[in-house]
Scaffold this active site. Sequence first.
Site, short mmCIF file in Angstrom:
data_model
loop_
_atom_site.label_atom_id
_atom_site.label_comp_id
_atom_site.label_asym_id
_atom_site.label_seq_id
_atom_site.Cartn_x
_atom_site.Cartn_y
_atom_site.Cartn_z
N LYS A 173 0.84 -1.20 0.00
CA LYS A 173 0.00 0.00 0.00
C LYS A 173 0.88 1.25 0.00
CE LYS A 173 -0.55 0.25 5.02
NZ LYS A 173 -1.49 0.32 6.16
N TYR B 246 18.70 30.32 1.53
CA TYR B 246 17.69 31.20 2.14
C TYR B 246 18.03 31.48 3.61
CZ TYR B 246 14.55 30.62 -1.85
OH TYR B 246 13.99 30.65 -3.10
#
Length: 395
Positions: free
Chosen positions: A34, A290
Site C-alpha cells: 500500500k 535562504y
Amino acid sequence: MKSWVEISRSRLRHNIGAVRQVAGADAEVLAVIKADGYGHGAALIAPVLAEAGVLWLGVDDVEEGAIVRQALPQPAAANSPRLLVMCGMDSEDAADLVANGLTPVVWTAEHIEELEAAAAAAGVLSPVHLEIDSGMSRQGAAPGAALTAFLNALARAPHLRLEGVFSHLSSSEVRDTLTGTQTALQTERFGTAIAEVLAAGVRPTLLHLANTSALDEGSTTEWVRRKASQIGARVLVRPGFAVYGHTLPVEDPAGTLSPGQLGPGVEPVLVWKTRVIGTRDLQVGETVGYGATFRADRAMRLALLPVGYADGFRREASSSIGDGWVVIASQRAPVVGRVSMNLTVVDVSNITSTVQTGDEAVLLGEGVSAEDHARWCRTIPYEILCGIRAHRRLV
C-alpha cells in the site's frame, strides 16, 4: 532526470525469503504494498513479488488495487497473487471491488450489504476478510454488539464468504508482549472475537495478526499459529517494512533496544540518486541559501544538487536544523544552508576526488539510510520512504 530510485530485484526476493524463514513454511505471506509500495512503486514491484511466490499483496484502496491488478499476470494465472484492499471501503467501491477481483477488508453490516448487492449482480461468490478492533480504535468490529451486527448481516449474504479474520497490533515491536501488556489485551480480545465468529457457525480459513514487528518479536506469531491450529485455519503474515529491507528495533520491558528475529536478515532495496548540476568555490564569510543560515568560516568547494523538499529530500536535513548529508564518491558531503524546494547545496571540500558536474550523489542508500533521514527529521523511516518523488526503475 532530476533524480531516480533504483529498486533491487534480488534484494526484494531475498527479503521475502527472510520473511518465510522466520514465519515458517506453514504460513502464507501477504506483502504489504500500500501507499504505492511504501514509496517503492507498487505496480513496479508487484510482478517481482509474484515471481518470488508471494500469494497475497496488500493494497490501500480500489484505485491502487486496479493499478496493481493490471501490472500482474491475469487472476487465473498460477502465479498471480490475491489482492487484499486493506484500508476500508466507500459505498461506491463495492462494484469495482467485485469487478477487479479484489478482496476487501470489512467490519460493518453496511459493508456486507453493499458487497452482497454487487456480488449478486455479478453472479459471483466474493471472499471478504473481517477486521477485528482489538484495541487500535481505528478500523474493525469490536467483540460484542458490533461484531454480532456484522455476523447477522453476513448470515443474510449468500454471495459473500468470510475467508479471513484478522486484527492489527499497536505495540508489536515490544518484546515479551504476552504478559499483561497492550498486546496481551489485544490478543485476548482477538481470541474472544474468533470465538464469537465460530459460535455464529462461520469458520474462516485464514487468521492473520503479524506485521513486520510482530514477526520480528516473535511471540504473537506463535500465538496465531496455535489459534489457527485449534480451528483448522491457515496462518497469513503481513510484512510491509521488512519487504523493503527495514525493521524497527525490538524493545524489551526495560526499554533496551535490540534486533529481532527478522531484522538481521533483510536488506534495503531502494537507492535514491541524483547528479551534481554545478560546483563553485566559496570564500570565507560568504553565505549559502535562504536566510543566510550558513556562513563559511574557511574556503570551501560546494556542489549543487537538483532536489529539495518538493522531491522528498526534507528541509529538516538543512545544516541549521538536522545536519544532513549525501554520499558522493563513497564519502559524506554535508548539506550546507537550507534545503530549498528543488535545490540543495552540499560541501565537497573533503571529497578526495574532484567533484564535477554530472557526478552521481546518493541521497538515500549505502552510507545514508532512511533511518538517518528519519533522525534528522524527527520522524519514522516509513514517512521518509513514502515521501520520495522520483523516477523509479528495477535493477
